[in-house]
Write an enzyme that holds these catalytic residues in place. Sequence first.
Site, PDB file in Angstrom:
ATOM      1  CE1 TYR A 111      -3.183  -2.928   0.396  1.00 33.71           C
ATOM      2  CE2 TYR A 111      -4.515  -1.224   1.403  1.00 33.71           C
ATOM      3  CZ  TYR A 111      -4.399  -2.471   0.842  1.00 33.71           C
ATOM      4  OH  TYR A 111      -5.508  -3.273   0.722  1.00 33.71           O
ATOM      5  CE  LYS A 115       2.472 -18.066   1.359  1.00 34.77           C
ATOM      6  NZ  LYS A 115       1.693 -19.291   1.658  1.00 34.77           N
ATOM      7  CG  ASP A 141      -1.356 -19.856   3.106  1.00 31.15           C
ATOM      8  OD1 ASP A 141      -0.643 -19.494   4.056  1.00 31.15           O
ATOM      9  OD2 ASP A 141      -0.949 -20.646   2.229  1.00 31.15           O
ATOM     10  CG  ASP A 199      -7.675  -4.008   3.046  1.00 36.87           C
ATOM     11  OD1 ASP A 199      -8.774  -3.960   3.612  1.00 36.87           O
ATOM     12  OD2 ASP A 199      -7.452  -3.465   1.951  1.00 36.87           O
TER      13      ASP A 199
END
Length: 341
Positions: A124, A171, A205, A229
Amino acid sequence: MAHLVTLIPGDGIGPELAEAARRVLDASGVAFEWEVVDAGEGVMAQYGTPLPDHVLASIKRNRVALKGPITTPVGEGFRSVNVTLRQTLGLYANVRPARSIPGIESRYENIDLVIVRENTEDLYAGIEHRVGPDAAESIKIITRAASERIARYAFEYAVANGRRKVTAVHKANIMKLSDGLFLESCRTIAAGYEGRVEFEDRIVDNMCMQLVQKPELYDVLVLPNLYGDIVSDLCAGLVGGLGVAPGANIGTEAAVFEPVHGSAPKYAGQNRANPTALILSGVLMLRHLGETGAADHVERALFDVIADGRAVTYDLGGSAGTSEMADAIVARLTAGSAVSS
């Protein structure tokens, strides 16, 4: 003394939600002096920007703002006002509680999660460009300073609010440098809270799957910007959707409170939109201002109206309009003595 608060109605359904939230907050027993300033699509023609300088100046001066949703075009047009506000004002912590509300139908019960999202960097940061005519590149920025700052905020929030655990979401198994730095930073901060707040980490995930299967195992989640988000919307889905999802953007010099949902321009002016998320954002604002008694009072009145089910909007199973739902909440607030602390 009245609290000076910048009120940004927004566009789409924003103005009618802002009016409903303002009436409810004014009925809380807390004195407000609202400085109303406009931002979004409606001011583009006049100022050439959706975020005029005087809007930023108002927030900097008052240090607190309540903001309705603002339209962000997909794939074209101006960059997100929300992202610009957060970066310009240094609103580094995005806090999104997700809690079950009696009377709102959901697949789950007794959800009580808090998502703490880093708000200023990651993808972002807006560093992207074309790589030839048929490809584009976005650059992901993760810094130790911002990662440690958001991790510290999450742990301090947990301590202040009696929460038991902080889970870092990442991640790092694939993005070993960027997300690896985020995870390393979280572990560094966690060491200073050992014995007071439990710490663990989850790959993003797997975290999404875990939240759907067994959300009761989690408490406070701390995430980089993009994952925060996405996961915060997932958590909103656990408790009834974005219509009941509040948000706070906290910095060292200012704070902006806003609902998670968008501006839904096709419903603008129809008196149909659910004001719950913006009212709950106002509750977060009251707590930020130290008005904890009034915050509890507003929250109880809202939850009572929702549980009663007679004066709620169509998405909550009722037939009331935005203003009629606000009327019912105000009536409950004024029926008893307003509480302020």
